[in-house]
Design a protein around this motif. Structure first.
Motif, mmCIF file in Angstrom:
data_model
loop_
_atom_site.group_PDB
_atom_site.id
_atom_site.type_symbol
_atom_site.label_atom_id
_atom_site.label_comp_id
_atom_site.label_asym_id
_atom_site.label_seq_id
_atom_site.Cartn_x
_atom_site.Cartn_y
_atom_site.Cartn_z
ATOM 1 N N VAL A 1 0.852 -1.178 0.000
ATOM 2 C CA VAL A 1 0.000 0.000 0.000
ATOM 3 C C VAL A 1 0.894 1.236 0.000
ATOM 4 N N VAL A 2 0.734 2.090 -1.014
ATOM 5 C CA VAL A 2 1.597 3.259 -1.155
ATOM 6 C C VAL A 2 0.864 4.568 -0.879
ATOM 7 N N TRP A 3 -0.444 4.489 -0.718
ATOM 8 C CA TRP A 3 -1.232 5.692 -0.402
ATOM 9 C C TRP A 3 -2.549 5.253 0.222
ATOM 10 N N LYS A 4 -3.025 6.033 1.222
ATOM 11 C CA LYS A 4 -4.329 5.737 1.831
ATOM 12 C C LYS A 4 -5.008 7.032 2.235
ATOM 13 N N SER A 5 -6.322 7.040 2.102
ATOM 14 C CA SER A 5 -7.081 8.249 2.410
ATOM 15 C C SER A 5 -7.005 8.610 3.890
ATOM 16 N N LEU A 6 -6.817 7.617 4.783
ATOM 17 C CA LEU A 6 -6.722 7.907 6.208
ATOM 18 C C LEU A 6 -5.516 8.787 6.545
ATOM 19 N N ASP A 7 -4.541 8.802 5.657
ATOM 20 C CA ASP A 7 -3.372 9.677 5.864
ATOM 21 C C ASP A 7 -3.628 11.089 5.361
ATOM 22 N N HIS A 8 -4.776 11.290 4.731
ATOM 23 C CA HIS A 8 -5.121 12.612 4.182
ATOM 24 C C HIS A 8 -6.570 12.931 4.567
ATOM 25 N N PRO A 9 -6.844 13.099 5.854
ATOM 26 C CA PRO A 9 -8.222 13.250 6.320
ATOM 27 C C PRO A 9 -8.829 14.587 5.921
ATOM 28 N N THR A 10 -10.149 14.647 5.979
ATOM 29 C CA THR A 10 -10.837 15.923 5.796
ATOM 30 C C THR A 10 -11.335 16.383 7.166
ATOM 31 N N ASP A 11 -12.585 16.065 7.525
ATOM 32 C CA ASP A 11 -13.123 16.531 8.806
ATOM 33 C C ASP A 11 -13.447 15.404 9.776
ATOM 34 N N THR A 12 -13.173 14.137 9.388
ATOM 35 C CA THR A 12 -13.611 12.988 10.183
ATOM 36 C C THR A 12 -12.440 12.082 10.518
ATOM 37 N N ILE A 13 -12.431 11.606 11.774
ATOM 38 C CA ILE A 13 -11.427 10.652 12.241
ATOM 39 C C ILE A 13 -12.113 9.306 12.422
ATOM 40 N N LEU A 14 -11.698 8.314 11.639
ATOM 41 C CA LEU A 14 -12.267 6.967 11.690
ATOM 42 C C LEU A 14 -11.367 6.046 12.514
ATOM 43 N N PRO A 15 -11.907 4.914 12.977
ATOM 44 C CA PRO A 15 -11.070 3.943 13.684
ATOM 45 C C PRO A 15 -9.852 3.551 12.864
ATOM 46 N N THR A 16 -8.746 3.300 13.551
ATOM 47 C CA THR A 16 -7.400 2.986 13.023
ATOM 48 C C THR A 16 -6.666 4.221 12.515
ATOM 49 N N PHE A 17 -7.319 5.393 12.541
ATOM 50 C CA PHE A 17 -6.664 6.631 12.113
ATOM 51 C C PHE A 17 -5.533 6.979 13.073
ATOM 52 N N ILE B 1 -0.527 5.214 22.106
ATOM 53 C CA ILE B 1 0.277 6.393 21.809
ATOM 54 C C ILE B 1 1.717 5.933 21.649
ATOM 55 N N VAL B 2 2.345 6.283 20.551
ATOM 56 C CA VAL B 2 3.692 5.825 20.236
ATOM 57 C C VAL B 2 4.588 7.026 19.975
ATOM 58 N N ASP B 3 5.766 7.010 20.601
ATOM 59 C CA ASP B 3 6.767 8.067 20.413
ATOM 60 C C ASP B 3 8.062 7.394 19.971
ATOM 61 N N ASP B 4 8.506 7.692 18.750
ATOM 62 C CA ASP B 4 9.725 7.068 18.242
ATOM 63 C C ASP B 4 10.954 7.951 18.391
ATOM 64 N N GLY B 5 10.815 9.027 19.173
ATOM 65 C CA GLY B 5 11.942 9.926 19.371
ATOM 66 C C GLY B 5 11.928 11.128 18.462
ATOM 67 N N GLU B 6 11.031 11.129 17.503
ATOM 68 C CA GLU B 6 10.899 12.259 16.582
ATOM 69 C C GLU B 6 9.436 12.563 16.285
ATOM 70 N N VAL B 7 8.672 11.499 16.088
ATOM 71 C CA VAL B 7 7.245 11.630 15.795
ATOM 72 C C VAL B 7 6.454 10.911 16.885
ATOM 73 N N ILE B 8 5.436 11.555 17.371
ATOM 74 C CA ILE B 8 4.525 10.922 18.311
ATOM 75 C C ILE B 8 3.150 10.854 17.640
ATOM 76 N N TYR B 9 2.529 9.689 17.682
ATOM 77 C CA TYR B 9 1.209 9.572 17.067
ATOM 78 C C TYR B 9 0.274 8.802 18.001
ATOM 79 N N ALA B 10 -0.994 9.065 17.836
ATOM 80 C CA ALA B 10 -2.031 8.419 18.632
ATOM 81 C C ALA B 10 -2.975 7.690 17.691
ATOM 82 N N ALA B 11 -3.231 6.421 17.990
ATOM 83 C CA ALA B 11 -4.152 5.611 17.178
ATOM 84 C C ALA B 11 -5.539 5.688 17.778
ATOM 85 N N TYR B 12 -6.504 5.964 16.944
ATOM 86 C CA TYR B 12 -7.898 6.091 17.382
ATOM 87 C C TYR B 12 -8.436 4.736 17.838
ATOM 88 N N ASN B 13 -9.035 4.712 18.993
ATOM 89 C CA ASN B 13 -9.595 3.495 19.568
ATOM 90 C C ASN B 13 -10.843 3.072 18.796
#
Length: 608
Positions: free
Chosen positions: A147-163, A235-247
């Motif tokens: 997978v080289v592109w996904k819409s979840l990486d380019h959201p508009t106004d909605t956060i879906l599960p796994t975002f 919540i994951v912090d790799d030392g440069e980027v921190i991201y949170a996965a939607y429950n």
């Protein structure tokens, strides 16, 4: 002109009512047209296709994703939100360069992906997943798909599960969710939501342009406040980027949506009411939850939010700047100014300040994040800096995943004003506020410490006093009951009768608790027991009247008087009595040769 309008109406009708499903996949040989739609492979939860929101004669076609099995059309993603297609037709196709391209009927490209992997794939497809994500999957020469592109990486106004909402705190960039401009206008609006790059991605911000309108609060080990309590399972912090996965615990029909009014809502589809139910909303249309609503050193007390009560208050040791707290934006001022003197030394060598613990707080904004500190080191860091007005400490190991070498401590320091503070009750954490040693807050602390000692001591003394009084009352009550009983017995019996009053305890002991083995017989009014040897050496029989006997005290008295006055060799002699609560007992002389009936009838049987 009329013919053109007729063609347009026919086209729109065809667009809305004549969509054909292309299952879940788009290929280079099968593009997507306005009459088509893709259906996710989970039973059709989501659909991808074209839609039009205008009611005038000029169409505005958008490519988007919506819930396919919900009667209320709800869009979760729009590809060309700022570039609507105004031509009668459009097409989404997978090109030879392995990109998804959206174009109008005149061939103009209005939207496209850029995967930067052209030339290495042997083919690909656009797939609508059961998560609501539209993804570009390419086949590599070795036969594997990627997978080289996904819409979840380019959201508009909605956060879906796994975002995943990510923040690069080193590059000071963050992914943004941008609201619609209006209820029927999907173009980018004024409000956006993202992690805060200036605070290491530890909190969520709603922006209006570049101005903050709402802040979630900082992540802590106990579970972050407001939005972060519901939205994140990891919540994951790799030392440069921190991201949170939607429950995704709420299921596929649960999502976060940033409304065009600037409110973020957690919504779930209610099958019974056939409508969206709002589980959380912030900051709302009233109250003081908006960013900085209570001014510097003021805080929004939202502990009564469920009851609709929100109000601005001053932190302990502070008072309203305007004297009445009518102008919330001016905030609060110290009741007693701080005197900085080295390591807190004050007049006479004492401390010039102390730190007051404020529990359950949404900690302020604009903090300094210090890593690799213990709680004691964090407190000392603020204590020795005269400009430090407060600190907070937490261990993030329960909510943040880091590399094994990463430190999980979170020491926050505030220099100067404290802004956008709140009280969230069980969602908040301890905030340690610097106050002058002689400030009212210090007195409050001393009073609190004294109360912590006085109240338990007083409670113990009261408890002991109550036990003592209860014991005395019980003892007195028992004595009074005994005296009343003796008076009752004395008044009951005829004073001329020479009868002994035997205690109930002696009779109970002598009959082994009125055991069946000691019973001589029973009749309609009670049972007769053989009593061994009383204290005076006599062997007697006891008639114990039943509690349910209709023989009352007066009838009993008459019987006793009658029997006591009679003296006959064939009648047993009444020796005494006992009255104890509901117990009525008569003591007779014991006849060792059994009763008269057995003697007579026994003799009769032997004769015949």
């Amino acid at each position: 002109m009329a013919s053109q309008h007729a063609v347009l109406i026919i086209f729109l009708f065809f667009l809305v009512c004549s969509c054909q499903s292309l299952d879940d996949r788009l290929t280079s040989l099968r593009p997507l047209y306005p009459a088509d739609k893709l259906i996710s492979d989970d039973g059709g939860m989501f659909a991808l296709g074209f839609f039009n929101l205008t009611t005038n004669s000029t169409p505005s076609l958008y490519l988007g994703i919506w819930y396919n099995n919900i009667p209320e059309r709800t869009y979760v993603w729009v590809a060309n939100r700022d570039s609507p297609i105004t031509t009668p037709s459009a097409k989404l196709a997978l090109t030879n360069t392995s990109d998804l391209v959206l174009s109008d009927s005149e061939g103009r490209i209005v939207w496209a992906t850029d995967n930067n992997v052209s030339g290495i794939s042997t083919g690909g497809s656009g797939v609508l997943r059961s998560t609501g994500s539209f993804e570009l999957e390419l086949q590599l020469p070795n036969g594997t798909g990627v997978v080289v592109w996904k819409s979840l990486d380019h959201p508009t106004d909605t956060i879906l599960p796994t975002f995943r909402l990510w923040t690069n705190y080193k590059a000071h960039t963050a992914m943004r969710v941008v609201a619609w401009k209006g209820p029927r206008d999907p173009s980018a609006g004024d409000f956006s939501l993202s992690g805060d790059p200036t605070s290491w991605g530890l909190q969520i911000i709603i922006w209006r342009g570049t101005r903050r309108t709402w802040r979630s609060g900082v992540w802590n080990g106990a579970g972050a406040s407001a939005i972060t309590r519901f939205i994140y399972s990891q919540i994951v912090d790799d030392g440069e980027v921190i991201y949170a996965a939607y429950n995704a615990a709420g299921g596929p029909t649960t999502h976060w949506k940033l409304d065009y009014t600037g409110n973020v809502r957690l919504r779930v589809w209610n099958v019974e009411s056939s409508s969206w139910t709002v589980l959380f909303e912030g900051p709302g249309n009233g109250g003081c939850l908006h960013y900085g609503a209570c001014g510097p050193f003021g805080y929004c007390d939202a502990t009564g939010r469920e009851g609709g009560v929100q109000e601005c208050k001053c932190l302990d040791g502070f008072e309203p700047e305007d004297g009445f707290f009518r102008d919330f934006s001016r905030g609060c001022r110290r009741k007693q100014a701080l005197a900085c003197g080295g390591a807190g030394a004050g007049a006479g060598g004492g401390r010039s300040h102390y730190f007051l613990t404020l529990p359950g707080m949404k900690v302020p904004d604009k903090f300094l994040y210090v890593r690799n500190r213990s709680f004691e080191e964090c407190a000392a860091e603020c204590d020795r800096n005269c400009s430090c007005t407060a600190y907070a400490y937490a261990n993030l190991s329960t909510i943040v995943t880091m590399s094994a070498s990463s430190d999980m401590s979170r020491c926050l320091l505030w220099m100067g004003e404290l802004l956008d503070t709140g009280k969230d009750g069980d969602l908040g954490e301890n905030l340690y506020l610097r106050l002058a040693a002689g400030s009212p807050g210090n007195n409050k602390k001393k009073i609190g410490m004294a109360m912590e000692i006085v109240l338990p001591t007083t409670a113990c003394l009261l408890m002991l006093t109550c036990i003592y009084l209860a014991t005395i009352c019980k003892s007195r009550g028992t004595r009074r009951n005994k005296e009343a009983h003796e008076r009752s017995v004395h008044d009951f019996w005829d004073q001329n009768l020479e009868l002994s009053c035997i205690s109930f305890e002696d009779l109970t002991s002598a009959t082994n608790g009125f055991h069946e083995a000691n019973m001589l017989g029973k009749g309609g009014f009670g049972k007769v027991y053989k009593v061994g040897i009383l204290k005076d050496g006599k062997e007697v029989a006891v008639k114990r009247l039943t509690n349910g006997s209709e023989q009352g005290k007066e009838q009993l008295r008459n019987e006793v008087v009658l029997i006591a006055s009679l003296q006959h060799k064939n009648l047993v002699r009444l020796l005494g009595c006992c009255l104890h609560e509901d117990e009525k007992l008569l003591i007779y002389e014991y006849l060792p040769n059994k009763s008269l009936d057995k003697f007579l009838f026994g003799m009769f049987y032997h004769t015949f």
